[in-house]
Design a protein around this motif. Structure first.
Motif, PDB file in Angstrom:
ATOM      1  N   ARG B 268      32.577  52.679  39.759  1.00 12.89           N
ATOM      2  CA  ARG B 268      31.289  52.942  39.937  1.00 12.89           C
ATOM      3  C   ARG B 268      30.203  52.628  38.856  1.00 12.89           C
ATOM      4  O   ARG B 268      29.165  51.933  38.895  1.00 12.89           O
ATOM      5  N   LEU B 269      30.913  52.670  37.574  1.00 10.06           N
ATOM      6  CA  LEU B 269      30.079  52.195  36.259  1.00 10.06           C
ATOM      7  C   LEU B 269      30.071  50.752  36.698  1.00 10.06           C
ATOM      8  O   LEU B 269      28.732  50.165  36.195  1.00 10.06           O
ATOM      9  N   LEU B 270      31.000  50.065  36.783  1.00  6.02           N
ATOM     10  CA  LEU B 270      30.691  48.587  37.311  1.00  6.02           C
ATOM     11  C   LEU B 270      29.789  48.164  38.201  1.00  6.02           C
ATOM     12  O   LEU B 270      28.883  47.474  37.665  1.00  6.02           O
ATOM     13  N   LEU B 271      29.520  48.976  39.041  1.00  2.67           N
ATOM     14  CA  LEU B 271      28.784  48.611  40.256  1.00  2.67           C
ATOM     15  C   LEU B 271      27.307  49.040  39.677  1.00  2.67           C
ATOM     16  O   LEU B 271      26.360  48.172  39.806  1.00  2.67           O
ATOM     17  N   THR B 272      27.162  50.049  39.026  1.00  2.00           N
ATOM     18  CA  THR B 272      25.766  50.370  38.496  1.00  2.00           C
ATOM     19  C   THR B 272      25.335  49.275  37.399  1.00  2.00           C
ATOM     20  O   THR B 272      24.152  49.056  37.455  1.00  2.00           O
ATOM     21  N   SER B 273      26.253  48.828  36.834  1.00  2.00           N
ATOM     22  CA  SER B 273      25.798  47.853  35.646  1.00  2.00           C
ATOM     23  C   SER B 273      25.680  46.678  36.253  1.00  2.00           C
ATOM     24  O   SER B 273      24.651  45.784  35.832  1.00  2.00           O
ATOM     25  N   VAL B 274      26.062  46.263  37.503  1.00  2.64           N
ATOM     26  CA  VAL B 274      25.820  45.055  38.183  1.00  2.64           C
ATOM     27  C   VAL B 274      24.453  45.333  38.639  1.00  2.64           C
ATOM     28  O   VAL B 274      23.491  44.359  38.563  1.00  2.64           O
ATOM     29  N   GLU B 275      24.312  46.349  39.567  1.00  3.55           N
ATOM     30  CA  GLU B 275      22.845  46.578  39.986  1.00  3.55           C
ATOM     31  C   GLU B 275      21.701  46.454  39.145  1.00  3.55           C
ATOM     32  O   GLU B 275      20.661  46.127  39.386  1.00  3.55           O
ATOM     33  N   ARG B 276      22.027  47.100  38.035  1.00  2.00           N
ATOM     34  CA  ARG B 276      20.881  47.400  36.991  1.00  2.00           C
ATOM     35  C   ARG B 276      20.991  46.334  36.295  1.00  2.00           C
ATOM     36  O   ARG B 276      20.018  46.232  35.005  1.00  2.00           O
ATOM     37  N   ARG B 277      21.500  45.152  36.066  1.00  2.00           N
ATOM     38  CA  ARG B 277      21.770  43.985  35.135  1.00  2.00           C
ATOM     39  C   ARG B 277      21.995  44.586  33.828  1.00  2.00           C
ATOM     40  O   ARG B 277      21.218  44.273  32.907  1.00  2.00           O
ATOM     41  N   ASP B 278      22.901  45.741  33.801  1.00  2.00           N
ATOM     42  CA  ASP B 278      23.019  46.279  32.471  1.00  2.00           C
ATOM     43  C   ASP B 278      24.045  45.145  31.593  1.00  2.00           C
ATOM     44  O   ASP B 278      25.356  45.685  31.602  1.00  2.00           O
ATOM     45  N   ILE B 279      23.698  44.057  30.966  1.00  2.00           N
ATOM     46  CA  ILE B 279      24.746  43.121  30.674  1.00  2.00           C
ATOM     47  C   ILE B 279      25.831  43.559  29.659  1.00  2.00           C
ATOM     48  O   ILE B 279      26.849  43.282  29.771  1.00  2.00           O
ATOM     49  N   GLN B 280      25.109  44.471  28.600  1.00  2.00           N
ATOM     50  CA  GLN B 280      26.126  44.837  27.698  1.00  2.00           C
ATOM     51  C   GLN B 280      27.317  45.699  28.134  1.00  2.00           C
ATOM     52  O   GLN B 280      28.619  45.446  28.094  1.00  2.00           O
ATOM     53  N   LEU B 281      26.865  46.519  29.170  1.00  2.00           N
ATOM     54  CA  LEU B 281      27.860  47.480  29.832  1.00  2.00           C
ATOM     55  C   LEU B 281      28.681  46.485  30.752  1.00  2.00           C
ATOM     56  O   LEU B 281      29.875  46.764  30.702  1.00  2.00           O
ATOM     57  N   LEU B 282      28.173  45.808  31.476  1.00  2.00           N
ATOM     58  CA  LEU B 282      28.950  44.862  32.245  1.00  2.00           C
ATOM     59  C   LEU B 282      30.056  44.090  31.451  1.00  2.00           C
ATOM     60  O   LEU B 282      31.256  44.103  31.999  1.00  2.00           O
ATOM     61  N   GLN B 283      29.558  43.454  30.639  1.00  2.00           N
ATOM     62  CA  GLN B 283      30.377  42.542  29.577  1.00  2.00           C
ATOM     63  C   GLN B 283      31.662  43.602  29.111  1.00  2.00           C
ATOM     64  O   GLN B 283      32.776  43.213  29.220  1.00  2.00           O
ATOM     65  N   GLY B 284      31.465  44.659  28.694  1.00  2.00           N
ATOM     66  CA  GLY B 284      32.193  45.866  28.410  1.00  2.00           C
ATOM     67  C   GLY B 284      33.368  46.052  29.181  1.00  2.00           C
ATOM     68  O   GLY B 284      34.587  45.953  29.050  1.00  2.00           O
ATOM     69  N   ILE B 285      32.848  46.436  30.442  1.00  2.00           N
ATOM     70  CA  ILE B 285      33.740  46.754  31.528  1.00  2.00           C
ATOM     71  C   ILE B 285      34.738  45.764  31.870  1.00  2.00           C
ATOM     72  O   ILE B 285      35.832  45.744  32.227  1.00  2.00           O
ATOM     73  N   VAL B 286      34.009  44.375  32.192  1.00  2.86           N
ATOM     74  CA  VAL B 286      34.999  43.422  32.419  1.00  2.86           C
ATOM     75  C   VAL B 286      35.908  43.094  31.567  1.00  2.86           C
ATOM     76  O   VAL B 286      37.260  42.739  31.841  1.00  2.86           O
ATOM     77  N   ILE B 287      35.776  43.108  30.172  1.00  5.21           N
ATOM     78  CA  ILE B 287      36.691  42.724  29.207  1.00  5.21           C
ATOM     79  C   ILE B 287      37.754  43.955  29.198  1.00  5.21           C
ATOM     80  O   ILE B 287      38.736  43.889  29.016  1.00  5.21           O
ATOM     81  N   PHE B 288      37.220  45.237  29.633  1.00  4.46           N
ATOM     82  CA  PHE B 288      38.287  46.095  29.275  1.00  4.46           C
ATOM     83  C   PHE B 288      39.156  46.022  30.586  1.00  4.46           C
ATOM     84  O   PHE B 288      40.480  46.327  30.620  1.00  4.46           O
ATOM     85  N   ILE B 289      38.786  45.784  31.725  1.00  2.00           N
ATOM     86  CA  ILE B 289      39.522  45.719  33.079  1.00  2.00           C
ATOM     87  C   ILE B 289      40.675  44.609  32.677  1.00  2.00           C
ATOM     88  O   ILE B 289      41.692  44.804  32.873  1.00  2.00           O
ATOM     89  N   CYS B 290      39.937  43.545  32.120  1.00  2.00           N
ATOM     90  CA  CYS B 290      40.920  42.379  31.791  1.00  2.00           C
ATOM     91  C   CYS B 290      42.108  42.497  30.815  1.00  2.00           C
ATOM     92  O   CYS B 290      43.348  42.428  31.088  1.00  2.00           O
ATOM     93  N   PHE B 291      41.765  43.530  29.918  1.00  2.00           N
ATOM     94  CA  PHE B 291      42.622  44.087  29.004  1.00  2.00           C
ATOM     95  C   PHE B 291      43.718  44.810  29.716  1.00  2.00           C
ATOM     96  O   PHE B 291      44.919  44.674  29.457  1.00  2.00           O
ATOM     97  N   MET B 292      43.006  45.794  30.483  1.00  2.00           N
ATOM     98  CA  MET B 292      44.297  46.384  31.368  1.00  2.00           C
ATOM     99  C   MET B 292      45.075  45.673  32.087  1.00  2.00           C
ATOM    100  O   MET B 292      46.392  45.758  32.098  1.00  2.00           O
ATOM    101  N   VAL B 293      44.596  44.624  32.814  1.00  2.00           N
ATOM    102  CA  VAL B 293      45.402  43.888  33.644  1.00  2.00           C
ATOM    103  C   VAL B 293      46.362  43.109  32.874  1.00  2.00           C
ATOM    104  O   VAL B 293      47.715  42.970  32.996  1.00  2.00           O
ATOM    105  N   VAL B 294      45.939  42.452  31.532  1.00  2.00           N
ATOM    106  CA  VAL B 294      47.010  41.826  30.705  1.00  2.00           C
ATOM    107  C   VAL B 294      48.062  42.710  30.056  1.00  2.00           C
ATOM    108  O   VAL B 294      49.254  42.581  30.154  1.00  2.00           O
ATOM    109  N   LEU B 295      47.385  43.848  29.755  1.00  2.00           N
ATOM    110  CA  LEU B 295      48.655  44.943  29.255  1.00  2.00           C
ATOM    111  C   LEU B 295      49.436  45.334  30.424  1.00  2.00           C
ATOM    112  O   LEU B 295      50.657  45.223  30.187  1.00  2.00           O
ATOM    113  N   VAL B 296      49.156  45.562  31.579  1.00  2.00           N
ATOM    114  CA  VAL B 296      50.024  46.108  32.572  1.00  2.00           C
ATOM    115  C   VAL B 296      51.102  44.839  33.086  1.00  2.00           C
ATOM    116  O   VAL B 296      52.232  45.055  33.155  1.00  2.00           O
TER     117      VAL B 296
END
Lengths: 324, 320
Positions: B268-296
């Motif tokens: 939901r946080l991701l969706l909000t950040s996209v809808e509101r163009r919260d680029i800092q937040l979006l960047q953070g979430i994307v990199i975090f999810i990528c990190f989780m994927v790579v880690l797993v």
């Protein structure tokens, strides 16, 4: 003589659906014998041993005939009883050494689990027996091998392990299904010598399946020649190889390339393919490929069967002379 | 073995590097800059310039990128202008929600697929096989937003077994917690089952057809022991990789489910950040999810290595 009989198959037929894979096969082996089964690929050699070992593929079933193992008729026994009977006296040495042993389980566990489950002894005894057997089949450091995974061993070593594993239950009969196919010449020789040695020291009988006639000639006392699911000729190995009666046996023997091959000419071959259909016909199954085929081949064939010699050909007689 | 782990680790780091770069470039390429979004259309050019200056938007791109990467390591992930809070804090707050439904749905789908997959492999074309094949067909063709609605209507609204929406944290009682995440987890597990049942069935079938099954029969082992000790052992290895991949996919794919069930998670946080163009937040979430994927994925590979002696001992596999 009947007391010595380890396996007797009478008129065994195996079908997949309606199609016969082997038809009306008579086979027997006595204690201490080495018996060969020869034939082209697809002739039903392995299928015969699969009937005996009760390991037929799911879509195949034995429709006719009976198999007697160690004096007990298999027909009518439950699967469990069959397995119990078979494991108590028969061992299998496989063709493929790569996945016959489980790649993820250490050799020791694979060698002893059957022994322990069948309550033949304690775990300690099982390990001792396993390492003794490994020594017997020519492995110098049984400890290391027992603690290895199959991938850590060479093909020849794995085949030795397979043989030792088959010996865990002190079988009276080893069934070796093309035991040297995946091995190089030197190791082949060693493995075959090992079979002879086991035959002499343990008096274990051996069924040796091969398409290599020279090998069977050298090691077997009796041979069966199979073609398209039928036994076309059988008898004493020397008699069959020195004086073949069935045209198929003759053809096979004439096709063995020697060292002095004329390299400018193509190797001789037997034209045609092993038939897959109508293996249960009563007329001669080899006739379409037979150089001597005649009208009589289309009739029901009466096999010649005396003096331990069996020939499924209308033109053959058991007397040791050529038939016209 | 250490070499293997190190090799995977290095490749994981390389992947992270490229992902971070691509994320950064793509988000930079979007028209409009964060300063404009914060101030809105009414702001004067002077104010805009001032804010851009303070946010570091006048620096060259490379410097901005390095600043961002440096921030990621030091815990300074930037400010979300929508929430007015630190990006990392926002993510960490929502992590337990996403994490619980991901894990729980994984547990459900593995349990179901393992049982159905193995049983249908033991009796191919039997009753269980037919049933499970039907389940596979349905599960893999039903979209999550639809199955989520149906689950809500049947189990929450009609039967009143589960809450319609919301998340109860685990501190407020384990049962309440499980109760609140069950429906979303089932919703996600349905899609997983479609893939995993097939996976377990085919790997079990191929194991059952191997020669070692004949060996174990000729040795005199009973049926259950042959199946458990010999077939199952090989049959479980291939699905581990798939399970790892699925887990990674689920973690990044909670957006729909979290929205249907109104769960305050990362999706939901991701969706909000996209809808509101919260680029800092979006960047953070994307990199975090990528990190989780790579880690797993990294963990999955290490696990596969641990259970497979051929890799563990540095031997080349002779099959596959």
């Amino acid at each position: 003589m009947e007391n010595n009989r380890l396996v007797q198959a009478n008129g065994v037929t195996v079908r997949a659906g309606d199609q016969a894979l082997i038809y009306n096969v008579d086979f027997h082996i006595d204690t201490n014998e080495i018996v060969g089964i020869a034939g082209e690929s697809g002739s039903g050699k392995s299928m015969l041993t699969k009937v005996i070992l009760n390991i037929l593929p799911k879509d195949c079933r034995q429709t006719d005939g009976e198999v007697v193992v160690l004096g007990q008729r298999m027909n009518g026994l439950t699967n469990q009883a069959k397995d119990k009977l078979i494991t108590s006296g028969l061992g299998l040495v496989p063709q493929n050494t790569v996945v016959y042993l489980h790649p993820l389980i250490k050799i020791q566990s694979q060698m002893i689990d059957g022994y322990i489950h069948r309550k033949l002894g304690s775990k300690k005894e099982a390990i001792e027996k396993a390492s003794g057997l490994l020594k017997e089949v020519g492995i110098d450091d049984p400890k290391r091998v027992l603690n290895s995974y199959p991938a850590q061993l060479s093909g020849g070593m794995r085949q030795r392990v397979n043989i030792a594993m088959a010996l865990m239950s002190d079988p009276k009969l080893l069934i070796a299904d093309e035991p040297t196919t995946a091995l190089d010449c030197v190791v082949q020789q060693q493995v075959l010598d090992l079979f002879v040695q086991l035959n002499q020291t343990r008096h274990v009988a051996i069924i040796m399946i091969s398409h290599n006639l020279d090998l069977l000639r050298a090691y077997c006392s009796r041979v069966y020649v199979m073609y398209a699911g039928r036994i076309v000729e059988s008898g004493n190995a020397d008699a069959v190889f020195n004086d073949p009666k069935h045209p198929y046996t003759k053809a096979l023997l004439s096709l063995i390339p020697g060292l002095e091959v004329d390299k400018t000419k193509p190797l001789a071959e037997l034209p045609g393919m092993v038939p897959e259909k109508d293996r249960d016909r009563t007329s001669c199954i080899f006739a379409p490929r037979c150089p001597k085929a005649a009208d009589a081949c289309g009739q029901t064939i009466q096999p010649v069967d005396d003096n331990d010699r069996y020939i499924l050909c209308p033109f053959a007689d058991s007397k040791p002379k050529e038939v016209a | 073995m250490t070499r293997f782990v190190l090799k995977r680790l290095v490749s994981a780091i390389v992947v992270m590097f490229f992902v971070s770069m691509i994320t950064f470039i793509v988000l930079k390429a979007i028209p409009g800059n964060p300063a404009e979004l914060v101030l809105g259309t009414e702001a004067s050019p002077q104010q805009l310039a001032l804010l851009e200056e303070s946010m570091g938007l006048n620096e060259p791109l490379l410097v901005q990128y390095l600043n961002w990467i440096g921030g990621l390591f030091t815990g300074n992930w930037g400010q979300s202008y929508v929430f007015g809070e630190d990006v990392l804090t926002l993510i960490v707050q929502r992590l337990p929600v996403t994490f619980s439904i991901t894990i729980f749905s994984m547990v459900i789908s593995i349990a179901i697929s393992l049982i159905l997959g193995i049983l249908s492999a033991l009796h191919p074309h039997g009753i269980i096989d037919s049933i499970s094949r039907t389940i596979v067909q349905i599960a893999s063709s039903v979209p999550a937003f639809w199955s989520g609605m149906i689950l809500l209507i049947v189990f929450a609204s009609m039967l009143n077994l589960f809450p319609v929406s919301g998340y109860v944290s685990i501190d407020r009682g384990f049962l309440y917690f499980i109760n609140s995440i069950t429906l979303p987890s089932i919703c996600m597990a349905i899609g997983e089952c479609g893939i995993l049942i097939r996976q377990f069935r085919s790997s079990m079938l191929s194991a059952l057809n191997q020669d070692y099954m004949i060996a174990s029969k000729v040795k005199g082992l009973p049926y259950w022991m042959r199946v458990v000790k010999y077939a199952l052992r090989s049959a479980l290895i291939t699905p581990i990789t798939v399970i790892g991949n699925q887990f990674a996919k689920l973690f990044g794919g909670t957006v729909i489910v979290e929205n249907i069930f109104a769960l305050p998670g990362i999706g939901r946080l991701l969706l909000t950040s996209v809808e509101r163009r919260d680029i800092q937040l979006l960047q953070g979430i994307v990199i975090f999810i990528c990190f989780m994927v790579v880690l797993v994925n990294f963990i999955t590979e290490v696990v596969v290595m641990m259970v497979n002696p051929m890799i563990r001992l540095g031997l080349e596999g002779e099959r596959e």
